[in-house]
Design an enzyme around this catalytic site. Structure first.
Site, mmCIF file in Angstrom:
data_model
loop_
_atom_site.group_PDB
_atom_site.id
_atom_site.type_symbol
_atom_site.label_atom_id
_atom_site.label_comp_id
_atom_site.label_asym_id
_atom_site.label_seq_id
_atom_site.Cartn_x
_atom_site.Cartn_y
_atom_site.Cartn_z
ATOM 1 C CB SER A 240 38.982 -31.692 -1.082
ATOM 2 O OG SER A 240 40.352 -31.309 -1.201
ATOM 3 C CG ASP A 241 38.572 -27.736 -6.585
ATOM 4 O OD1 ASP A 241 39.789 -27.742 -6.889
ATOM 5 O OD2 ASP A 241 37.695 -27.303 -7.344
ATOM 6 C CD1 TRP A 242 44.484 -24.871 -3.597
ATOM 7 C CD2 TRP A 242 45.567 -25.994 -5.193
ATOM 8 N NE1 TRP A 242 45.814 -24.531 -3.524
ATOM 9 C CE2 TRP A 242 46.497 -25.199 -4.493
ATOM 10 C CE3 TRP A 242 46.016 -26.787 -6.249
ATOM 11 C CZ2 TRP A 242 47.853 -25.178 -4.822
ATOM 12 C CZ3 TRP A 242 47.359 -26.754 -6.572
ATOM 13 C CH2 TRP A 242 48.269 -25.961 -5.862
ATOM 14 N N GLY A 243 42.414 -26.963 -1.579
ATOM 15 C CA GLY A 243 42.266 -26.226 -0.329
ATOM 16 C C GLY A 243 40.888 -26.232 0.276
#
Length: 720
Positions: free
Chosen positions: A266-269
């Site tokens: 995933s990307d950040w968060g």
């Protein structure tokens, strides 16, 4: 470690240990990092404890061999089974030797130079102990309001795919396990992140599947075909579902249809962000949907960590899904040789020797020269050594020329424009003239005073790096009013003026291009930027960059791109009424500067275009040939571009599509015959039923120096 041993290792892991392998945390969580103990605020509220950290599978944001070795050593001592960390980082266009931003690199139309830039970035980062780079970003983009256009390679799917392949080759090489100077590449952001509504970052994306497959997916596929080891999910929705929880996108398309068996991160968060998106009621549902969608690593949120165990125990999640994800992560660690050498590549001495080395800086300078695009020149460039130069503007002596994704790049070690010009001539004076977004009467008067004594004024203008990049969307894409005021004041002196632009996006250039005599688009040119621009301004190098993203005439046109469709009432149609056509009443339809455009200090003439046959049958190919002549007085490089139009398709087709290009160098008076091979496969596109086929019928072929500047069309018939 063999596959059998990897599976045996997986069986030894407890459920809790497996779940923690799916977690990625930032450097400050780990013992041995230079920032350990600095987790405060939102990070502290994540509820991370030592038991979780010691089982975590990967870390992002470590920098330097000393730190990565220290963190890995501490981690290996604490981890029950001695499973090493994957070290990941944003190595976007250089580690410490910063190359031009990717949009600029693409304007070089030089795939070998792009590959070399990634190879150098990998060499420096691997010496610092990094294993994975979150690059290349291959998101197709047509809206310059979006801040992350600086990280893309433009508006064309074919060209994006070619650069995607080049970057992956440069990062990964041919043998990740034994070549310790390489990194695993993570292609991003899957999918269609560059199509956010209104050019606003993280915003909704809504398009047909045919549009998605035709324009936005090809570059991701090209990167994966070249062997990219990881895929990062996008922040946006795709068909109403956030990418991080989009099973159809990740499991069905990426894994089943394309056969990708690597790691998805995933990307950040982004996993937890499914809650504000409105497709998950809470963290448990977010974890459930992301795992089912096929996301292996959750970056910097703890939905998996806090909820997967309970979901398994409740029977809502099959533990086999977790095993699949963990095994993919372990396999990547094995590919990188981390079980045999957890400190893979990290070498303080090698780091000291190669980072920012003279060889690497020269490569950065060479690519910066190739990446700048000369947009306008009314006989003022190149500068002459005997001329008195007034260098004025907020970027005259400014190291903020690396771009917003230059992580470890040093503005202090960047070559400023004044320093680059000073190395060429002693006949130079400088004044700031204005700040980037403000100006005072004193600054203006100083600029006018300096400029009055000059033969030529060089204006160094642009955006500070925070004005583009992630979360750098802007509705107004003109230069700030302060710089336009400075430009207008200096115009009153009647001196020849050259504008050099340092920016991360195509701009609305009103107030600049219509005022000055020459415009050089330098983008954020990197560590050697000032030296490269000076080489071009003084003619020691000849501009050869060509735009890979159109510059709008006005922001109201956006999105504006070359491979657009016609309409039933096209502007300029012979039988059309003047008013009732698809047009603006107040501005042109066409961009100010189109895709493929760029000037040189010489001129090129195209002639004798021909096609080997007026018919093509299935399985056959045609040759398209054109002669290019350097009609000027200096050597120069030209980007010869091949475009095709399907005149009558099953669905509407673009007016032009790039199908090939050649960058050639010609001496004055030299003629070169350039030949392109055109195949039936290149004529295929996604039909209304999503089948990938070509159409029988007429095709138009264009050859020229840009998407606008082409010779009269050739034609042939595809026979089926």
């Amino acid at each position: 470690m063999t596959d059998q041993q990897l599976n045996a290792l997986l069986k030894e892991l407890t459920l809790e240990e497996k779940i923690s392998q799916l977690l990625q945390l930032a450097a400050p969580f780990f013992d041995g990092s230079g920032t350990e103990g600095q987790i405060t605020g939102p990070m502290a509220s994540m509820g991370i404890n030592d038991d979780i950290v010691k089982n975590t599978g990967s870390v992002l944001g470590l920098s330097g061999a000393i730190e990565t070795i220290s963190v890995q050593e501490a981690h290996m001592k604490k981890n029950r089974l001695g499973i090493p960390l994957l070290v990941m980082a944003d190595i976007i266009h250089g580690y410490k030797t910063i190359f031009p931003v990717p949009l600029a690199i693409s304007c070089s139309w030089d795939l070998e130079a792009a590959e070399r830039s990634a190879e150098i970035a990998a060499a420096e980062a691997s010496a610092a102990g990094v294993h994975v780079t979150f690059s290349p970003m291959v998101d197709l983009v047509r809206d310059p309001r979006w801040g992350r256009v600086m990280e893309t390679t433009g508006e064309d799917p074919y060209l994006n795919g070619e650069f995607a392949r080049a970057f992956v080759r440069g990062y990964q090489g041919k043998d990740l396990k034994n070549d310790l100077t390489r990194l695993a590449a993570c292609v991003k952001h899957f999918a269609a992140y560059g199509a956010g509504e209104g050019g606003r970052d993280y915003n909704t994306v809504d398009m047909s599947e045919r549009q998605l497959r035709e324009y936005y997916l090809p570059a991701y596929k090209a990167a994966l075909d070249e062997g990219a080891e990881l895929v990062m999910t996008a922040f946006n929705t795709v068909d109403g579902i956030p990418a991080a929880g989009n099973k159809r996108l990740m499991r069905d398309l990426l894994r089943k249809e394309w056969g990708f068996d690597g790691v998805v991160i995933s990307d950040w968060g982004a996993v937890k962000e499914m809650i504000p998106h409105g497709v998950a009621a809470d963290e448990a549902e977010a974890a459930y949907k992301s795992l089912l969608a096929g996301v292996d690593i959750e970056m910097m949120t703890t939905c998996y960590e806090n909820h997967l165990k309970q979901l398994v125990e409740n029977g809502e999640v099959d533990e086999a899904l977790i095993d699949e994800a963990v095994l993919r992560i372990l396999e990547l660690k094995q590919k990188l040789g981390l079980f045999d050498n957890p400190y893979r590549g990290a070498d303080v001495n090698r780091e000291r020797e190669i980072v920012l080395s003279a060889e690497h800086r020269q490569a950065a300078r060479d690519l910066a020269v190739k990446s700048c695009v000369l947009l306008k020149n009314e006989s003022v460039l190149p500068l002459k050594k005997e001329q008195n130069i007034a260098l004025i503007g907020p970027f005259a002596q400014n190291g903020d020329i690396l771009g917003p994704w230059s992580w470890l790049g040093s503005k202090e070690e960047a070559v400023q424009l004044y320093d680059g010009l000073k190395a060429k001539t002693s006949r130079i004076v400088t004044a700031q003239g204005s700040d980037i977004e403000s100006v005072t009467a004193t600054q203006l008067e100083e600029a006018l005073s300096v400029a009055r004594e000059a033969d030529v004024i060089v204006l160094a203008l642009g955006e500070h790096s925070d004005m583009s990049g992630e979360a750098g969307s802007r509705a107004n894409i003109r230069l700030p009013d302060a710089q336009l005021e400075l430009t207008a004041k200096l115009k009153s002196l009647g001196k020849p003026m050259v504008a050099v632009l340092f920016n991360g996006r195509p701009l609305d250039l009103h107030g600049v291009y219509d005022v000055v005599d020459a415009v050089l688009e330098a983008w954020y040119p990197g560590t050697e930027g000032g030296a490269a621009v000076a080489d071009l301004l003084y003619g020691d190098s000849n501009p050869s960059g060509r735009l890979t993203m159109s510059f709008p005439f006005a922001v109201g046109q956006v999105p504006v791109y070359y491979n657009n469709f016609n309409t039933g009432r096209p502007q300029g149609a012979p039988d059309a009424q003047v008013r009732y056509v698809s047009q603006y009443l107040d501005i042109p339809n066409a961009p100010l500067y189109p895709f493929g455009y760029g000037l040189s200090y010489t001129t090129f003439a195209y002639s004798d275009a021909s096609i080997s046959s007026d018919r093509m049958a299935l399985g056959q190919s045609l040759e398209v040939t054109v002669k290019v002549t350097n009609t000027g007085e200096v050597a120069g490089e030209e980007v010869v571009q091949l475009y095709v139009r399907d005149v009558a398709g099953e669905v509407v087709r673009p007016l032009k599509e790039l199908k090939g290009f050649r960058k050639i160098k010609l001496q004055p008076g030299e003629v070169q015959e350039v030949t392109f091979l055109l195949t039936e496969e290149q004529l295929r596109y996604h039909h209304s039923d999503l089948s990938l086929l070509s159409d029988a019928g007429e095709f138009a072929v264009f050859v020229g120096s840009s998407s606008r500047d082409v010779l009269q069309a050739l034609s042939f018939q595809l026979i089926k």
